[in-house]
Design a protein around this motif. Structure first.
Motif, PDB file in Angstrom:
ATOM      1  N   VAL A 111      37.147  42.616  35.275  1.00 38.11           N
ATOM      2  CA  VAL A 111      35.689  42.488  35.350  1.00 38.11           C
ATOM      3  C   VAL A 111      35.114  43.750  35.987  1.00 38.11           C
ATOM      4  O   VAL A 111      35.640  44.234  36.996  1.00 38.11           O
ATOM      5  CB  VAL A 111      35.279  41.251  36.180  1.00 38.11           C
ATOM      6  CG1 VAL A 111      33.767  41.071  36.156  1.00 38.11           C
ATOM      7  CG2 VAL A 111      35.981  39.999  35.665  1.00 38.11           C
ATOM      8  N   ALA A 112      34.039  44.278  35.417  1.00 40.52           N
ATOM      9  CA  ALA A 112      33.413  45.497  35.926  1.00 40.52           C
ATOM     10  C   ALA A 112      31.986  45.227  36.389  1.00 40.52           C
ATOM     11  O   ALA A 112      31.356  44.263  35.953  1.00 40.52           O
ATOM     12  CB  ALA A 112      33.411  46.573  34.849  1.00 40.52           C
ATOM     13  N   ASP A 113      31.486  46.093  37.279  1.00 39.86           N
ATOM     14  CA  ASP A 113      30.150  46.031  37.882  1.00 39.86           C
ATOM     15  C   ASP A 113      30.201  45.123  39.111  1.00 39.86           C
ATOM     16  O   ASP A 113      30.617  43.967  39.016  1.00 39.86           O
ATOM     17  CB  ASP A 113      29.094  45.526  36.903  1.00 39.86           C
ATOM     18  CG  ASP A 113      27.690  45.578  37.499  1.00 39.86           C
ATOM     19  OD1 ASP A 113      26.984  46.555  37.253  1.00 39.86           O
ATOM     20  OD2 ASP A 113      27.322  44.658  38.245  1.00 39.86           O
ATOM     21  N   SER A 114      29.775  45.662  40.254  1.00 41.57           N
ATOM     22  CA  SER A 114      29.916  44.935  41.517  1.00 41.57           C
ATOM     23  C   SER A 114      29.242  43.567  41.489  1.00 41.57           C
ATOM     24  O   SER A 114      29.802  42.580  41.977  1.00 41.57           O
ATOM     25  CB  SER A 114      29.353  45.776  42.681  1.00 41.57           C
ATOM     26  OG  SER A 114      27.954  45.990  42.523  1.00 41.57           O
ATOM     27  N   GLN A 115      28.045  43.470  40.914  1.00 41.79           N
ATOM     28  CA  GLN A 115      27.336  42.194  40.907  1.00 41.79           C
ATOM     29  C   GLN A 115      28.005  41.190  39.985  1.00 41.79           C
ATOM     30  O   GLN A 115      28.149  40.013  40.328  1.00 41.79           O
ATOM     31  CB  GLN A 115      25.870  42.407  40.493  1.00 41.79           C
ATOM     32  CG  GLN A 115      25.003  41.178  40.668  1.00 41.79           C
ATOM     33  CD  GLN A 115      24.952  40.677  42.114  1.00 41.79           C
ATOM     34  OE1 GLN A 115      25.055  41.460  43.052  1.00 41.79           O
ATOM     35  NE2 GLN A 115      24.804  39.376  42.284  1.00 41.79           N
TER      36      GLN A 115
END
Length: 288
Positions: A111-115
């Motif tokens: 999974v990518a992107d901090s949020q």
């Protein structure tokens, strides 16, 4: 004497040029996907410990565990939620499936992107951060996060990479970036900031916005122990990830950081409180 060009003789060369161009274009799409696939295969379910998050971030730095507010945000959330994890600071793994940092691997899922990572972990671990705040209070916290990530972050980015002067010097000194790399980031972020919109404004205007935006965060924080009160909420991870950069990261060398230390003691106290609570091993995490 005029040179007569035979069309029949040129056609094979034109065809070869078109074919070569097509191959180059195709390779520019295929090769990155193959490299990403190869990277992800190193963190497949059979090669990693079950139910342990692999947080792929940036290398550790001297004053703060992660010089990226988004990496520190995600690591802080994981610690707040008591989720078992391992930190991967290998630069070759920094960019994930969307070309973004940070990203995570868990039981073969990537999974990518901090949020998006945080929302993914909330589902996987059944919303591990509990509190009794109202929907309105949580909405205010969400807007603080959006202000930090989509406005204050960009305003500080201009100081660090776009405007000439102490920002670029701080990046070279703190992050140990060579001059040519700083120049590359200067061109890169100048284009991005212009597309974002904040890069179209003059320096004094942006500096004024930055101080007002940080003051607004300080006003909402007030005398609270955490962003909304006595208990932490999910958005505290972002607030700490962003504001701590102004106290211990390369942004601590900016004029804005000096103003915060002078005018907003509650922000300083908040960051110290979060650091002591969730990072008792802070010094051990720093680059030696």
């Amino acid at each position: 004497m005029k040179l007569q060009l035979d069309t029949d003789q040129l056609l094979p060369w034109i065809g070869a040029g078109v074919s070569l161009g097509g191959l180059i274009v195709a390779a520019s799409f295929v090769i990155p996907k193959l490299l990403i696939r190869r990277k992800l295969s190193r963190f497949s379910a059979d090669k990693c410990q079950k139910n342990v998050v692999i947080l792929h971030g940036t290398r550790r730095t001297a004053g703060i565990p992660a010089a990226s507010p988004f990496v520190l945000k995600l690591e802080t959330f994981i610690r707040m939620a008591n989720i078992p994890y391992k930190y991967d600071g290998n630069l070759s793994n920094s960019l994930g499936p969307k070309g973004k940092c940070p990203w995570l691997s868990l039981n073969g899922e990537h999974v990518a992107d901090s949020q998006i990572c945080i929302e993914f972990l909330q589902k996987k671990f059944d919303n591990p951060i509990h509190n009794s705040y109202s929907e309105k209070e949580l909405a205010i916290a969400r807007m603080v996060r959006i202000s930090l990530e989509d406005k204050i972050y960009w305003e500080l980015l201009l100081w660090a990479f776009v405007w000439p002067g102490d920002g670029q010097i701080a990046v070279q000194k703190f992050l140990k970036f060579p001059y040519l790399l700083v120049k590359y980031f200067n061109r890169h972020y100048t284009k991005l900031a212009w597309a974002h919109g904040v890069g179209r404004h003059d320096k004094e205007t942006v500096k004024s916005w930055l101080l007002k935006d940080v003051s607004a965060v300080a006003e909402i924080l007030g005398d609270n122990k955490f962003l909304l009160g006595e208990d932490p909420c999910v958005e505290d991870a972002c607030v700490f990830g962003c504001l701590s950069q102004l106290l211990w990261g390369y942004q601590s060398m900016s004029h804005h950081a000096a103003v915060i230390r002078e005018r907003h003691q509650n922000i300083v106290d908040y960051c110290n409180r979060m650091k002591e609570l969730y990072y008792p091993d802070w010094d051990q995490l720093l680059e030696k």
